[in-house]
Design an enzyme around this catalytic site. Sequence first.
Site, PDB file in Angstrom:
ATOM      1  N   ASP A 178       0.846  -0.951  -0.010  1.00 54.89           N
ATOM      2  CA  ASP A 178       0.291   0.256   0.004  1.00 54.89           C
ATOM      3  C   ASP A 178       0.898   1.163  -0.043  1.00 54.89           C
ATOM      4  O   ASP A 178       1.867   1.938   0.783  1.00 54.89           O
ATOM      5  CB  ASP A 178      -0.551  -0.461   1.422  1.00 54.89           C
ATOM      6  CG  ASP A 178      -1.861   0.609   1.570  1.00 54.89           C
ATOM      7  OD1 ASP A 178      -2.300   1.022   0.256  1.00 54.89           O
ATOM      8  OD2 ASP A 178      -2.186   1.623   2.462  1.00 54.89           O
ATOM      9  N   ASP A 238       3.325   4.548  -5.256  1.00 52.20           N
ATOM     10  CA  ASP A 238       3.102   5.230  -5.290  1.00 52.20           C
ATOM     11  C   ASP A 238       4.121   6.956  -5.997  1.00 52.20           C
ATOM     12  O   ASP A 238       4.127   7.453  -4.794  1.00 52.20           O
ATOM     13  CB  ASP A 238       1.637   5.905  -3.681  1.00 52.20           C
ATOM     14  CG  ASP A 238       1.756   7.373  -3.525  1.00 52.20           C
ATOM     15  OD1 ASP A 238       1.169   7.966  -4.437  1.00 52.20           O
ATOM     16  OD2 ASP A 238       0.971   7.992  -2.683  1.00 52.20           O
ATOM     17  N   GLU A 295      -0.956   6.064  -8.467  1.00 54.66           N
ATOM     18  CA  GLU A 295      -1.841   6.951  -8.709  1.00 54.66           C
ATOM     19  C   GLU A 295      -1.584   8.577  -9.033  1.00 54.66           C
ATOM     20  O   GLU A 295      -0.294   8.267  -9.661  1.00 54.66           O
ATOM     21  CB  GLU A 295      -1.175   6.892  -6.354  1.00 54.66           C
ATOM     22  CG  GLU A 295      -2.788   8.361  -6.064  1.00 54.66           C
ATOM     23  CD  GLU A 295      -2.348   8.454  -4.903  1.00 54.66           C
ATOM     24  OE1 GLU A 295      -2.116   7.355  -4.113  1.00 54.66           O
ATOM     25  OE2 GLU A 295      -2.617   9.438  -4.353  1.00 54.66           O
ATOM     26  N   ASN A 308     -10.121   0.260   0.016  1.00 55.65           N
ATOM     27  CA  ASN A 308      -9.143   0.365   0.474  1.00 55.65           C
ATOM     28  C   ASN A 308      -9.990   0.781   2.714  1.00 55.65           C
ATOM     29  O   ASN A 308     -10.216   1.566   2.658  1.00 55.65           O
ATOM     30  CB  ASN A 308      -8.261   1.322   0.545  1.00 55.65           C
ATOM     31  CG  ASN A 308      -7.074   0.699  -0.465  1.00 55.65           C
ATOM     32  OD1 ASN A 308      -7.707  -0.192  -1.357  1.00 55.65           O
ATOM     33  ND2 ASN A 308      -6.145   1.542  -0.485  1.00 55.65           N
TER      34      ASN A 308
HETATM   35  P1  13P Z   1      -8.426   4.715   5.927  1.00 62.08           P
HETATM   36  O1  13P Z   1      -7.974   4.220   7.000  1.00 62.08           O
HETATM   37  O2  13P Z   1      -9.072   5.761   5.730  1.00 62.08           O
HETATM   38  O3  13P Z   1     -10.070   3.525   5.771  1.00 62.08           O
HETATM   39  O4  13P Z   1      -7.727   4.124   5.267  1.00 62.08           O
HETATM   40  C1  13P Z   1      -6.827   3.324   4.383  1.00 62.08           C
HETATM   41  C2  13P Z   1      -6.613   3.030   2.653  1.00 62.08           C
HETATM   42  O5  13P Z   1      -6.764   4.128   2.196  1.00 62.08           O
HETATM   43  C3  13P Z   1      -5.196   2.510   2.746  1.00 62.08           C
HETATM   44  O6  13P Z   1      -4.233   2.867   1.737  1.00 62.08           O
END
Ligand code: 13P
Length: 287
Positions: A84, A105, A135, A229
């Site tokens: 992520d 990203d 992104e 997400n």
């Molecule tokens: P939240 O923590 O707001 O649910 O976002 C999670 C996210 O986008 C991980 O990349």
Amino acid sequence: MLVSAKEMLDKALEGHYAVGQFNINNLEWTKAILETAQELKSPVILGVSEGAGKYMTGYKTVVKMVEGMVEEMGITVPVAIHLDHGSYEGAKKAIEAGFTSVMFDGSHYSIDENVEKTKDIVNLAHSKGISVEAEVGSIGGEEDGVVGTGEFADPAECKMIADLGIDFLAAGIGNIHGVYPENWQGLNFDVLAEIQKEVGKLPLVLHGGTGIPTDMIKEAISLGVSKINVNTECQLAFADATRKYIEAGKDKEGKGFDPRKLLAPGTQAIKDTVKEKMEIFGSIGKA
Ligand code: 13P
């Protein structure tokens, strides 16, 4: 079954639902998410931020843990281990360690540099059958040290990145990591519709899934969002259930201090949150 995220997201786009990415932090988190996905016959993406990867002692540990769980728990639904908000070096490391999917990203670079670096990661990842998320625009708020201003993605820039052959695209449309502030303006569906027009049949990713109202989630899915997400919501649910257990003095009753008992309510709270999200996203029974 460990797989790249490409096929499950192409199917989601086609079928008008979204697959949840739930971020993991440790064994309990991972077990809770995998158990829920298997019980509900839903595909799932395990999100690992660079910070969480470090916390779990490194990407190799994460890969071995997930591989072990998928085998020992008899998980047959499609599962992707996805980096992520990866940096350029972080994405390369995750690919090397055996992740089945990575996000690079590059949104904080100029568009030209974002294009160049994304292209490198796509070439490397695709040579190993690993899917790539890129992104454009930025997700507001902060996640694990990654801070974004929340600017809207430029549809023309989205097209430039999409044309690199990425597998799915995160585009800022007013979404924010963490809890939404009282004065949040909501998602911008005009921008999302323009992006969808530019990129065509490319699954779109909605970050900041915590606290987005169900009607907005459904509208986003109708405009091509196929991956959502969620991180903070599982953390809040875990903390809340754990606090209640301790405040009720249950850790002092018998062997209530046993970590397997102490962490059980929090783990169950993660399962409940994941189930609720999968119901809203429409991914139940799609595996
Ligand atoms: P939240 O923590 O707001 O649910 O976002 C999670 C996210 O986008 C991980 O990349």
